[in-house]
Design an enzyme around this catalytic site. Structure first.
Site, short mmCIF file in Angstrom:
data_model
loop_
_atom_site.label_atom_id
_atom_site.label_comp_id
_atom_site.label_asym_id
_atom_site.label_seq_id
_atom_site.Cartn_x
_atom_site.Cartn_y
_atom_site.Cartn_z
N ARG A 1 0.69 -1.27 -0.31
CA ARG A 1 -0.19 0.27 0.47
C ARG A 1 1.13 1.31 -0.40
O ARG A 1 1.79 1.65 0.87
CB ARG A 1 -1.09 0.17 1.41
N HIS B 1 -1.00 -2.80 -4.35
CA HIS B 1 -0.04 -3.02 -5.82
C HIS B 1 -0.36 -2.88 -7.24
O HIS B 1 -1.01 -3.48 -7.58
CB HIS B 1 -1.35 -4.50 -5.64
N HIS C 1 2.31 -13.15 -5.44
CA HIS C 1 1.42 -13.35 -4.77
C HIS C 1 0.96 -14.63 -4.36
O HIS C 1 -0.61 -14.32 -4.50
CB HIS C 1 -0.10 -12.01 -4.83
N ASP D 1 -1.34 -9.43 8.73
CA ASP D 1 -0.79 -9.02 7.50
C ASP D 1 -0.37 -8.11 7.83
O ASP D 1 -0.43 -6.48 7.73
CB ASP D 1 -3.23 -8.61 7.21
N GLU E 1 5.07 -12.56 0.99
CA GLU E 1 5.42 -12.26 0.01
C GLU E 1 6.48 -11.17 0.46
O GLU E 1 6.89 -10.13 1.24
CB GLU E 1 4.48 -10.99 0.37
#
Length: 351
Positions: free
Chosen positions: A80, A106, A180, A252, A316
């Site tokens: 982000r 993304h 991803h 996350d 990731e």
């Protein structure tokens, strides 16, 4: 061994091909020319039985509509950017605000995950691979500079999947590429990943706000639910009362790695049931651990398997979210004439 087949077509009529790379052990990876998507990854368990360990879809339309950026190459900027805005060389750029209230995610509305890449296969004595290239024009998604991108997938006889990212620009820009893929070492159709064990070599995460945007601070993991310095089940503490977990709906978050940009093993995922182990080796400064908290929707995975939250985990490798707006973070600026060059390896074994 490498095979090629037509996978489908995009709404524009563009053909999407699938290349399958198979090693001497019978393990294989299937890669799509759309988005460089890892569509299948068949890896043996401790008894030699193969299972597909990444989530994904059976059709092009489902990849375009199923959400989650399943298996895809992400760019120009993974993760982000606050308010979709950053300043470079005194110029402020406004990007698409395609996440949450106002953030950029993304790469924007049409990121690298939707592009048709050129693909050239290669075979060597103990490995085979696919060289994927594409050009992002100056101003695409309002990023500055024409960016020539090359991603080389290599699958070895040692069951290693190597991803080598390269890029060059004719104008200063920002780049933060990743893949991803959503992993479930029991097989993507085997249920939740909460009993699989995770190790991450990190003392801190990047603290985020309620919109998952970096605050600019580090959040020490010692004594918290985020500490995976000792291998721990993903589900052991995911429901802990912690404001950072609340913001993410679970894990996350970007883990700040201890390796200072040197290529090293930084994370490991282990499935006690199947015995499969996945080691993550990278030269990147961070890894986003996403426990699939928001997985769901009406589009089924391969074989009609329903999407269920926490049935996979993403690891990731990357720079931290919103890095262009935090000068104290490792830079994501790629200057004209310089080269973006980074490698991540997902190495599979059993125990």
């Amino acid at each position: 061994m490498i095979t090629k087949e037509l996978f489908g077509k995009k709404p524009c009529g563009c053909e999407v091909y699938a290349y399958t790379l198979t090693n001497k052990n019978g393990a294989s990876v299937k890669i799509l020319t759309m988005g460089g998507i890892l569509q299948q990854l068949n890896i043996p368990d401790r008894d030699g039985k193969l299972a597909d360990v990444i989530c994904g879809f059976d059709t092009v339309d489902n990849y375009l509509n199923g959400g989650g950026y399943q298996g895809a190459l992400i760019g120009r900027y993974g993760n982000r950017i606050a308010n979709g805005r950053f300043t470079l060389n005194g110029v402020t750029y406004q990007l698409a605000q395609n996440s949450g209230i106002s953030n950029h995610l993304h790469g924007g509305n049409v990121g690298f995950n939707q592009k048709i890449w050129d693909a050239v296969p290669f075979e060597k004595a103990d490995e085979c691979g696919l060289i994927m290239t594409m050009t992002s024009p100056d101003g695409e998604e309002n990023y500055p500079g024409k960016l020539d991108v090359k991603v080389t997938y290599t699958f070895t006889d040692a069951n290693e999947l190597k991803i080598h990212y390269e890029a060059e620009t004719d104008k200063d820009t920002i780049v933060n590429m990743t893949n991803h893929s959503y992993f479930n070492l029991g097989g993507y159709d085997s249920g939740l990943v909460l009993d699989q064990e995770l190790w991450v070599d990190s003392d801190s995460i990047t603290e985020v706000d309620e919109n998952l945007i970096s605050t600019g601070k580090e959040y020490a993991v010692k004594g918290t639910a985020f500490d995976f310095n000792t291998p721990t089940k993903i589900g052991a503490r995911i429901e802990t009362d912690d404001v950072q977990l609340a913001f993410g709906g679970g894990y996350d978050h970007n883990y700040n790695l201890k390796t200072n940009g040197k290529s090293a093993k930084v994370a490991e995922l282990y499935d006690p049931k199947s015995g499969r182990v996945m080691s993550v080796i990278t030269d990147q400064p961070g890894v986003q651990v996403y426990a699939g908290n928001q997985m769901g929707g009406d589009v089924p995975f391969k074989g009609g398997i329903k999407q269920v939250p926490r049935s996979a985990i993403c690891l990731e490798t990357q720079h931290a979210p919103d890095s262009p707006n935090h000068p104290n973070f490792p830079t994501t600026t790629l200057k004209a004439g310089e080269k973006y060059d980074t490698t991540t390896v997902y190495a599979f074994s059993v125990r």
